[in-house]
Design a protein around this motif. Structure first.
Motif, PDB file in Angstrom:
ATOM      1  N   VAL A 129       1.013  -1.182  -0.107  1.00 62.14           N
ATOM      2  CA  VAL A 129       0.125   0.065   0.076  1.00 62.14           C
ATOM      3  C   VAL A 129       0.694   1.230   0.052  1.00 62.14           C
ATOM      4  N   PHE A 130       1.933   1.258   0.733  1.00 61.85           N
ATOM      5  CA  PHE A 130       2.671   2.298   1.033  1.00 61.85           C
ATOM      6  C   PHE A 130       3.461   2.781  -0.297  1.00 61.85           C
ATOM      7  N   ILE A 131       4.054   1.550  -0.835  1.00 62.35           N
ATOM      8  CA  ILE A 131       4.824   1.625  -2.053  1.00 62.35           C
ATOM      9  C   ILE A 131       4.057   2.165  -3.195  1.00 62.35           C
ATOM     10  N   SER A 132       2.883   1.530  -3.503  1.00 60.53           N
ATOM     11  CA  SER A 132       2.027   1.963  -4.487  1.00 60.53           C
ATOM     12  C   SER A 132       1.533   3.326  -4.349  1.00 60.53           C
ATOM     13  N   MET A 133       1.237   3.916  -3.137  1.00 60.65           N
ATOM     14  CA  MET A 133       0.869   5.265  -3.149  1.00 60.65           C
ATOM     15  C   MET A 133       1.939   6.125  -3.378  1.00 60.65           C
ATOM     16  N   VAL A 134       3.210   5.896  -3.240  1.00 62.55           N
ATOM     17  CA  VAL A 134       4.262   6.621  -3.333  1.00 62.55           C
ATOM     18  C   VAL A 134       4.480   6.805  -4.943  1.00 62.55           C
ATOM     19  N   ALA A 135       4.355   5.516  -5.426  1.00 62.52           N
ATOM     20  CA  ALA A 135       4.522   5.610  -7.082  1.00 62.52           C
ATOM     21  C   ALA A 135       3.400   6.306  -7.939  1.00 62.52           C
ATOM     22  N   ALA A 136       2.318   6.100  -7.249  1.00 65.09           N
ATOM     23  CA  ALA A 136       1.208   7.116  -7.825  1.00 65.09           C
ATOM     24  C   ALA A 136       1.414   8.496  -7.430  1.00 65.09           C
ATOM     25  N   GLY A 137       1.818   8.965  -6.408  1.00 64.93           N
ATOM     26  CA  GLY A 137       2.260  10.244  -6.063  1.00 64.93           C
ATOM     27  C   GLY A 137       3.231  10.776  -6.914  1.00 64.93           C
ATOM     28  N   GLU A 138       4.482   9.892  -7.181  1.00 67.66           N
ATOM     29  CA  GLU A 138       5.576  10.301  -8.283  1.00 67.66           C
ATOM     30  C   GLU A 138       4.891  10.517  -9.592  1.00 67.66           C
ATOM     31  N   ALA A 139       4.234   9.771 -10.098  1.00 63.83           N
ATOM     32  CA  ALA A 139       3.825   9.671 -11.383  1.00 63.83           C
ATOM     33  C   ALA A 139       2.779  10.967 -11.602  1.00 63.83           C
ATOM     34  N   SER A 140       2.126  11.441 -10.867  1.00 60.21           N
ATOM     35  CA  SER A 140       1.034  12.190 -10.762  1.00 60.21           C
ATOM     36  C   SER A 140       1.596  13.795 -10.293  1.00 60.21           C
ATOM     37  N   GLY A 141       2.857  13.863  -9.784  1.00 62.63           N
ATOM     38  CA  GLY A 141       3.364  14.936  -9.035  1.00 62.63           C
ATOM     39  C   GLY A 141       2.743  15.531  -7.884  1.00 62.63           C
ATOM     40  N   THR A 142       2.120  14.692  -7.177  1.00 63.51           N
ATOM     41  CA  THR A 142       1.689  14.999  -5.917  1.00 63.51           C
ATOM     42  C   THR A 142       2.173  14.204  -4.896  1.00 63.51           C
ATOM     43  N   LEU A 143       3.305  13.955  -4.797  1.00 63.96           N
ATOM     44  CA  LEU A 143       3.887  13.099  -3.848  1.00 63.96           C
ATOM     45  C   LEU A 143       3.849  13.500  -2.521  1.00 63.96           C
ATOM     46  N   ASP A 144       3.691  14.775  -2.287  1.00 64.46           N
ATOM     47  CA  ASP A 144       3.409  15.298  -0.667  1.00 64.46           C
ATOM     48  C   ASP A 144       2.130  15.048  -0.408  1.00 64.46           C
ATOM     49  N   LYS A 145       0.931  15.172  -1.167  1.00 65.55           N
ATOM     50  CA  LYS A 145      -0.319  14.769  -0.910  1.00 65.55           C
ATOM     51  C   LYS A 145      -0.451  13.316  -0.444  1.00 65.55           C
TER      52      LYS A 145
END
Length: 405
Positions: A129-145
């Motif tokens: 869950v943690f890794i997938s959320m980080v990957a999605a955040g990096e891909a969308s440019g919203t890593l902080d959110k």
């Protein structure tokens, strides 16, 4: 200071050397190695793996991961580069185990690896869950959110699990005290009753006393065998519970056994909805969300249901239709998901499901506590009656004999 493992070559002999060095960073470690007359070939932080008691004490608590997520989210949101943000978080992290992992992540990110890929090397610390959320955040440019959502989700999950564990502690403590008192009565008090009867010709102990005395003698004489047998049994059961059949049995029992079955069912629904809402809000595709959520719920039966649902979704069905009439999902879940799908607000509906079932878990915990207390009192009363009868019946027998004489 961090321990680094390194491979170096001795310039004079050409021999390869593998050893460890303690330094503040990789550059300092390289300087120390060169000062020894060696040419460093590979330097990396010592792997943060351990076994036995060290593994228990070196684990990363949920609070540590929540703090890591929030601090990193704040620093990235403030405009700091990722590597600098990670270094700042590492300096503020008190957990040495996590500090080493962050240092390894920094080395990988500096080498051009994405944060999600760097974290994926440490599945013992960061789940899917943690890794997938980080990957999605990096891909969308919203890593902080994404990191902020992760922190909120982890806090919610830890809070609800803490309440469930708290509800289970009380009955376990009562049972432990009960068996300790009964054990003391059987081992210490009953043998004194037998001594009273030894010098009385023709006197016989009641059946219940003889049975408990036999148990007392066996435990007293062969206590080491009892301890070893219990230890072997515990190890065997622990290993069996980790097998496919054992886990299936235990997970099925959690969902069906009275009175905790409804509690665990609502807990799984809350965890599914909360994790699903967090993933969907970060832009994780639906099929990937189902796969990750199934792994996060930690119940093989619910996970199997989600895998079947994912296959149905691949075939063109809606998620609500895929979960309809599934015995491992409460009916309210697909009904509310259907409303979310029709209104285009699946994320918000999953959050509402999570909020609803988290409140239901609180209520169920109170119900379970109110049920368990009288049940424990009845069990305690039965055991106490048996032990007291085994002690008092022989004494009353002696009194009656003396009276008739």
């Amino acid at each position: 200071m961090i321990i680094y493992e390194y491979t170096a070559r001795n310039a004079s002999t050409g021999q390869k050397i593998k050893a460890e060095v303690e330094a503040e960073n990789i550059q300092s470690a390289a300087s120390l190695i060169k000062n020894q007359g060696l040419s460093p070939l590979d330097i990396k932080p010592k792997a943060a793996t351990s076994t036995g008691f060290k593994k228990y004490f070196n684990r990363i608590k949920t609070n540590d991961k929540v703090l890591f997520s929030r601090q990193l989210s704040t620093l990235i949101n403030a405009g700091l580069p990722l590597v600098q943000s990670l270094r700042n978080v590492a300096q503020q992290t008190e957990n040495k185990y996590l500090k080493v992992i962050i240092t390894q992540v920094i080395s990988d990110v500096e080498g051009g690896v994405s944060l999600a890929s760097a974290l994926e090397k440490h599945l013992n610390a960061f789940n899917k869950v943690f890794i997938s959320m980080v990957a999605a955040g990096e891909a969308s440019g919203t890593l902080d959110k994404a990191l902020e959502r992760l922190a909120n989700q982890q806090e919610k999950d830890a809070e609800i699990l803490g309440k469930v564990r708290g509800a289970m502690i009380y009955p376990l403590v009562v049972l432990a005290v009960m068996f300790a008192v009964i054990g003391f009565m059987i081992v210490k008090v009953l043998p004194q009753v037998e001594i009273l009867y030894q010098d009385l010709p023709g006197a016989s102990l009641p059946l219940v006393t003889r049975i408990l005395l036999s148990i007392s003698k066996a435990v007293t004489k062969f206590w080491y065998a009892v301890v070893i047998a219990l230890g072997i049994f515990a190890v065997i059961m622990n290993r069996w519970a980790k097998t496919e059949s054992g886990k299936s049995f235990v997970d099925g029992l959690k969902m069906k056994i009275w009175p905790v079955g409804p509690l665990f069912m609502k807990l799984y629904m809350a965890r599914f909805a909360r994790t699903g809402a967090t993933l969907v809000s970060s832009g994780v595709p639906l099929l990937q969300m189902l796969d990750i959520t199934g792994d996060a719920i930690s119940n093989v039966h619910v996970e199997d249901s989600l895998k079947k649902a994912a296959e149905k979704v691949k075939g063109g069905k809606a998620l609500s239709e895929a979960l309809e009439n599934d015995p491992n999902f409460l009916q309210l879940v697909p009904n509310m998901i259907q409303i979310g799908e029709q209104s285009g607000a699946l994320e918000q509906m999953l959050e509402k499901i999570a909020d609803y079932y988290e409140k239901e878990v609180d209520e169920q915990i109170r119900n379970v506590s109110s049920i368990i207390e009288p049940v424990l009192m009845v069990i305690l009363g039965i055991f106490a009656f048996i032990v007291v009868a085994a002690v008092l019946l022989p004494i009353y027998g002696l009194a009656g004999q003396n009276f008739t004489n």
